[in-house]
Write a protein that holds these residues in place. Structure first.
Motif, PDB file in Angstrom:
ATOM      1  N   LEU A  20       0.733  -1.362  -0.296  1.00  0.00           N
ATOM      2  CA  LEU A  20      -0.316   0.302  -0.434  1.00  0.00           C
ATOM      3  C   LEU A  20       0.660   1.367   0.477  1.00  0.00           C
ATOM      4  N   GLY A  21       2.356   1.525  -0.211  1.00  0.00           N
ATOM      5  CA  GLY A  21       3.238   2.219  -0.698  1.00  0.00           C
ATOM      6  C   GLY A  21       3.943   2.203   0.587  1.00  0.00           C
ATOM      7  N   SER A  22       4.126   1.520   1.118  1.00  0.00           N
ATOM      8  CA  SER A  22       4.686   1.571   2.704  1.00  0.00           C
ATOM      9  C   SER A  22       3.915   2.744   3.696  1.00  0.00           C
ATOM     10  N   LYS A  23       2.693   2.883   3.396  1.00  0.00           N
ATOM     11  CA  LYS A  23       1.669   2.816   4.079  1.00  0.00           C
ATOM     12  C   LYS A  23       2.114   2.571   6.015  1.00  0.00           C
ATOM     13  N   THR A  24       2.074   3.234   7.316  1.00  0.00           N
ATOM     14  CA  THR A  24       2.204   2.084   8.350  1.00  0.00           C
ATOM     15  C   THR A  24       0.552   2.313   8.993  1.00  0.00           C
ATOM     16  N   ILE A  25       0.207   1.407   8.952  1.00  0.00           N
ATOM     17  CA  ILE A  25      -1.127   1.204   9.282  1.00  0.00           C
ATOM     18  C   ILE A  25      -1.377   1.265  10.969  1.00  0.00           C
ATOM     19  N   GLN A  26      -2.843   1.585  11.930  1.00  0.00           N
ATOM     20  CA  GLN A  26      -2.257   1.770  12.693  1.00  0.00           C
ATOM     21  C   GLN A  26      -3.079   0.937  13.312  1.00  0.00           C
ATOM     22  N   PRO A  27      -3.208   0.915  14.427  1.00  0.00           N
ATOM     23  CA  PRO A  27      -4.501  -1.094  14.719  1.00  0.00           C
ATOM     24  C   PRO A  27      -5.552  -0.447  15.677  1.00  0.00           C
ATOM     25  N   ASP A  28      -6.804  -1.346  14.720  1.00  0.00           N
ATOM     26  CA  ASP A  28      -8.505  -1.156  14.211  1.00  0.00           C
ATOM     27  C   ASP A  28      -8.285  -0.328  13.248  1.00  0.00           C
ATOM     28  N   GLU A  29      -6.728   0.142  12.138  1.00  0.00           N
ATOM     29  CA  GLU A  29      -7.641   0.869  11.290  1.00  0.00           C
ATOM     30  C   GLU A  29      -8.015   0.374  10.101  1.00  0.00           C
ATOM     31  N   VAL A  30      -9.628   0.394   9.326  1.00  0.00           N
ATOM     32  CA  VAL A  30     -10.088   0.168   8.201  1.00  0.00           C
ATOM     33  C   VAL A  30      -9.320   0.781   7.133  1.00  0.00           C
ATOM     34  N   LEU A  31      -9.084   0.439   6.362  1.00  0.00           N
ATOM     35  CA  LEU A  31      -8.653   1.187   5.202  1.00  0.00           C
ATOM     36  C   LEU A  31      -8.945  -0.519   3.596  1.00  0.00           C
ATOM     37  N   GLU A  32      -9.006   0.464   2.284  1.00  0.00           N
ATOM     38  CA  GLU A  32      -9.803  -0.252   1.459  1.00  0.00           C
ATOM     39  C   GLU A  32      -8.272  -1.090   0.561  1.00  0.00           C
ATOM     40  N   VAL A  33      -8.369  -2.157   0.526  1.00  0.00           N
ATOM     41  CA  VAL A  33      -7.687  -2.945  -0.883  1.00  0.00           C
ATOM     42  C   VAL A  33      -7.840  -3.499  -1.977  1.00  0.00           C
ATOM     43  N   PRO A  34      -7.589  -2.856  -3.232  1.00  0.00           N
ATOM     44  CA  PRO A  34      -7.874  -4.326  -4.287  1.00  0.00           C
ATOM     45  C   PRO A  34      -8.507  -4.964  -3.913  1.00  0.00           C
ATOM     46  N   ASP A  35      -9.361  -5.119  -4.629  1.00  0.00           N
ATOM     47  CA  ASP A  35     -10.512  -6.608  -4.669  1.00  0.00           C
ATOM     48  C   ASP A  35      -9.812  -7.884  -5.430  1.00  0.00           C
ATOM     49  N   ALA A  36      -8.407  -7.751  -6.044  1.00  0.00           N
ATOM     50  CA  ALA A  36      -8.074  -9.183  -6.563  1.00  0.00           C
ATOM     51  C   ALA A  36      -6.741  -9.844  -4.936  1.00  0.00           C
ATOM     52  N   ARG A  37      -6.879  -8.442  -4.347  1.00  0.00           N
ATOM     53  CA  ARG A  37      -5.754  -8.949  -3.490  1.00  0.00           C
ATOM     54  C   ARG A  37      -6.369  -9.097  -1.634  1.00  0.00           C
ATOM     55  N   PHE A  38      -7.723  -8.862  -1.716  1.00  0.00           N
ATOM     56  CA  PHE A  38      -8.700  -8.801  -0.266  1.00  0.00           C
ATOM     57  C   PHE A  38      -8.179 -10.663   0.216  1.00  0.00           C
ATOM     58  N   GLU A  39      -8.467 -11.156  -0.601  1.00  0.00           N
ATOM     59  CA  GLU A  39      -8.055 -12.794  -0.032  1.00  0.00           C
ATOM     60  C   GLU A  39      -6.370 -12.911   0.682  1.00  0.00           C
ATOM     61  N   GLY A  40      -6.141 -12.470  -0.074  1.00  0.00           N
ATOM     62  CA  GLY A  40      -4.022 -11.943   1.117  1.00  0.00           C
ATOM     63  C   GLY A  40      -4.195 -11.533   1.889  1.00  0.00           C
ATOM     64  N   TYR A  41      -5.145 -10.887   2.426  1.00  0.00           N
ATOM     65  CA  TYR A  41      -4.980 -10.477   3.634  1.00  0.00           C
ATOM     66  C   TYR A  41      -5.864 -10.928   4.896  1.00  0.00           C
ATOM     67  N   LEU A  42      -6.837 -11.829   4.048  1.00  0.00           N
ATOM     68  CA  LEU A  42      -8.124 -12.549   5.315  1.00  0.00           C
ATOM     69  C   LEU A  42      -7.279 -13.936   5.202  1.00  0.00           C
ATOM     70  N   CYS A  43      -6.426 -14.430   4.562  1.00  0.00           N
ATOM     71  CA  CYS A  43      -5.560 -15.666   5.335  1.00  0.00           C
ATOM     72  C   CYS A  43      -4.729 -15.060   6.514  1.00  0.00           C
ATOM     73  N   GLN A  44      -4.961 -14.286   6.465  1.00  0.00           N
ATOM     74  CA  GLN A  44      -3.749 -13.711   7.596  1.00  0.00           C
ATOM     75  C   GLN A  44      -4.905 -13.744   9.303  1.00  0.00           C
ATOM     76  N   PRO A  45      -5.772 -14.017   9.528  1.00  0.00           N
ATOM     77  CA  PRO A  45      -6.878 -13.997  10.555  1.00  0.00           C
ATOM     78  C   PRO A  45      -6.459 -13.401  11.757  1.00  0.00           C
ATOM     79  N   GLN A  46      -4.764 -13.100  12.047  1.00  0.00           N
ATOM     80  CA  GLN A  46      -4.939 -12.627  13.356  1.00  0.00           C
ATOM     81  C   GLN A  46      -4.285 -11.375  13.146  1.00  0.00           C
ATOM     82  N   THR A  47      -3.916 -11.192  12.033  1.00  0.00           N
ATOM     83  CA  THR A  47      -3.644  -9.260  11.559  1.00  0.00           C
ATOM     84  C   THR A  47      -5.303  -9.064  10.799  1.00  0.00           C
ATOM     85  N   TRP A  48      -5.635  -9.586   9.976  1.00  0.00           N
ATOM     86  CA  TRP A  48      -6.550  -9.194   8.967  1.00  0.00           C
ATOM     87  C   TRP A  48      -7.999  -9.516   9.366  1.00  0.00           C
TER      88      TRP A  48
END
Length: 73
Positions: A17-45
């Protein structure tokens, strides 16, 4: 675009995401094609909003390039 929430305990930097720093409990938009890549990390996203089913799947660049090459010949 889909939306996910970062549920980790400490801020993280996300290179995708362009080396953006993400804070705890922050909601962000991700490309639809990468959605599953985030959800496969349930302890993080966690999912906030899934990709829209009515949108066509993104086309891969290699497919478009191959189609253009085959038309030239």
């Amino acid at each position: 675009m889909a939306r996910v929430r970062y549920i980790g305990a400490e801020p993280v930097t996300v290179p995708e995401l362009g080396s953006k720093t993400i804070q705890p409990d922050e909601v962000l938009e991700v490309p639809d094609a990468r959605f599953e890549g985030y959800l496969c990390q349930p302890q993080t996203w966690e999912s906030v909003e899934e990709p829209r089913a009515d949108l066509p799947a993104p086309k891969k660049m290699t497919t478009v390039a191959k189609a253009a090459t085959s038309k030239e010949g």
